[in-house]
Design an enzyme around this catalytic site. Structure first.
Site, PDB file in Angstrom:
ATOM      1  N   GLU A  73      -1.645   9.086  -5.407  1.00  0.00           N
ATOM      2  CA  GLU A  73      -2.238   7.764  -5.490  1.00  0.00           C
ATOM      3  C   GLU A  73      -3.210   7.446  -4.349  1.00  0.00           C
ATOM      4  O   GLU A  73      -3.077   6.437  -3.656  1.00  0.00           O
ATOM      5  CB  GLU A  73      -1.140   6.696  -5.591  1.00  0.00           C
TER       6      GLU A  73
ATOM      7  N   GLU B  54       2.473   8.893 -14.370  1.00  0.00           N
ATOM      8  CA  GLU B  54       3.605   8.042 -13.985  1.00  0.00           C
ATOM      9  C   GLU B  54       3.572   6.785 -14.839  1.00  0.00           C
ATOM     10  O   GLU B  54       2.521   6.142 -14.963  1.00  0.00           O
ATOM     11  CB  GLU B  54       3.540   7.608 -12.513  1.00  0.00           C
TER      12      GLU B  54
END
Length: 421
Positions: free
Chosen positions: A230, A344
């Protein structure tokens, strides 16, 4: 996800590290040949790759929810779910690793996303953690202690291979947990956003990349390398991360041209995509504030596929928006003819997980050509009592896992391996 190390309750052994002197260049591990004995390095015959907008595993192009059974003959039509298990290489107990891997294999998982990073600036403050690297004013060190160093990731890779699993290994964390960007800037100067252009920090990061990639690149347990979990650069021009991703992915390809590379981002969009995606708007996910342009990054030649994440509740959206987010990234994948993976997605324990996630999975299966998706995260009870889990964990043998994992995988298996949507 970013809430990690505060949850760890691990017990590990003392420090045993080797220093990388001068310009960061990783030292060869001369302390043990155990890794070579455990990992089969005979061929690249099981290396996973891309086939236009889909993945190819064991010579077969197919959609998957997690992964196709990669050690079956190419004629197989079996499909299996996959998951995030970030903690696998940070478990200090072999029994914990063996238990978790056995349960994930029994559940049918075939691709696991496992943290390949673990950096600290002060080893004396990490007595309760596994870590792989120390960065401080005296240099760059790799931790070869068999109790709490790189041997723990060695064991996880070998255990995964033994069960026919493949791993996505992110090599850096955006957040402070377990060795994030700030562990580099704390030593080499600047702030989080400056990391991407800090020459000394990048040299140290590339030394770590070389250390990890060269250590595992011959293992059939590797699915792909990931630049960062991320990554963001709030307030930066998107070109900062795009250039960094281009340079770093090219460096990984120079070390290992066989395996795939991804960025590991959440899939933030900018005005670049306004003419590509349906239902584009000016809310948070589309402003470019986080310094990530998913479409431009996916166009990088040395990135093989795109990743996007989805936490509607944390980002201020309603659950129905999830299907819009999926469709938008599918549209970009179609425009660039590359696979995209919903890497995710999750709903907190205590909510109607099946009711909320079900429409998202229906969008993946029936309305898009998204190549793969992976739940966050697999949960279990570890024999040692370690608890590296969060409120999003979906526990093995639970009814939710049966529907959102195995049933969804069967639905993906029924799709013809042609990306038309």
């Amino acid at each position: 996800m970013y809430f990690l190390s505060k949850l760890l309750l691990f017990a590990v052994a003392a420090v045993d590290v080797l220093l990388v002197h001068g310009a960061p260049t990783p030292l060869e591990d001369t302390k043990s040949s155990e890794l070579d004995r455990r990992i089969d390095t005979t061929s690249f015959s099981r290396v996973s790759t891309t086939s236009k907008r889909l993945f190819q595993l064991a010579g077969k192009t197919q959609y998957f929810a997690g992964a196709l059974l990669s050690n079956h003959a190419a004629s197989t039509t079996d499909m299996y779910p996959g998951t995030n298990a970030w903690w696998l290489g940070h478990l200090p107990s072999n029994q914990d690793v063996d238990t978790a891997v056995a349960q994930m294999a029994a559940t049918g998982y075939k691709v696991l996303r496992v943290w390949g990073f673990g950096t600290t600036n002060d080893a004396s403050n990490r007595k309760d953690d596994v870590y792989y690297q120390v960065l401080n004013s005296s240099g760059q060190y790799f931790n070869y202690n068999p109790s709490n160093g790189i041997a723990r990731l060695d064991y996880a890779v070998a255990a995964a291979q033994k069960k026919g699993l493949q791993l996505i290994l992110p090599l850096l964390n955006n957040y402070d947990d377990l060795g994030g960007i700030n562990t580099y800037t704390n030593v080499y100067g600047g702030d989080h956003n400056g990391f991407y252009t800090n020459a000394k920090a990048q040299a140290a990061y590339k030394a770590y990349i070389e250390f990890i990639v060269n250590r595992y690149k011959s293992s059939p347990a590797i699915f792909s390398w990931e630049l960062c979990n991320e990554p963001v650069c709030p307030g930066c021009a998107a070109s900062v991360i795009t250039k960094w991703a281009s340079d770093t992915s090219a460096y990984i390809k120079s070390l290992d041209p066989h395996h795939m590379v991804s960025l590991g981002d959440e899939g933030w969009l900018t005005a670049t995509s306004a003419g590509t995606v349906p239902n584009y708007d000016q809310s948070h996910a589309y402003t470019g504030y986080n310094g990530v342009d998913f479409q431009r990054n996916l166009a990088i030649p040395t990135l093989d596929y795109g990743t996007f994440h989805m936490y509607y509740d944390l980002w201020g959206y309603n659950a129905s928006w999830g299907s819009t987010w999926i469709a938008q990234h599918n549209a970009i994948g179609k425009a660039l003819n590359k696979p995209v993976m919903l890497e995710e997605y999750a709903v907190k324990e205590g909510l109607d997980r099946v009711g909320i996630v079900g429409p998202w999975q229906e969008t993946v299966v029936k309305k898009t050509s998204v190549a793969a998706d992976m739940l966050w995260q697999f949960g279990t009870v570890f024999p040692s009592g370690s608890r590296p889990l969060d409120d999003y964990a979906v526990y093995w043998n639970s009814s939710a896992l049966g529907v959102l994992g195995a049933q969804h995988a069967r639905e993906m298996a029924a799709k013809k391996a042609v990306a038309t949507l």
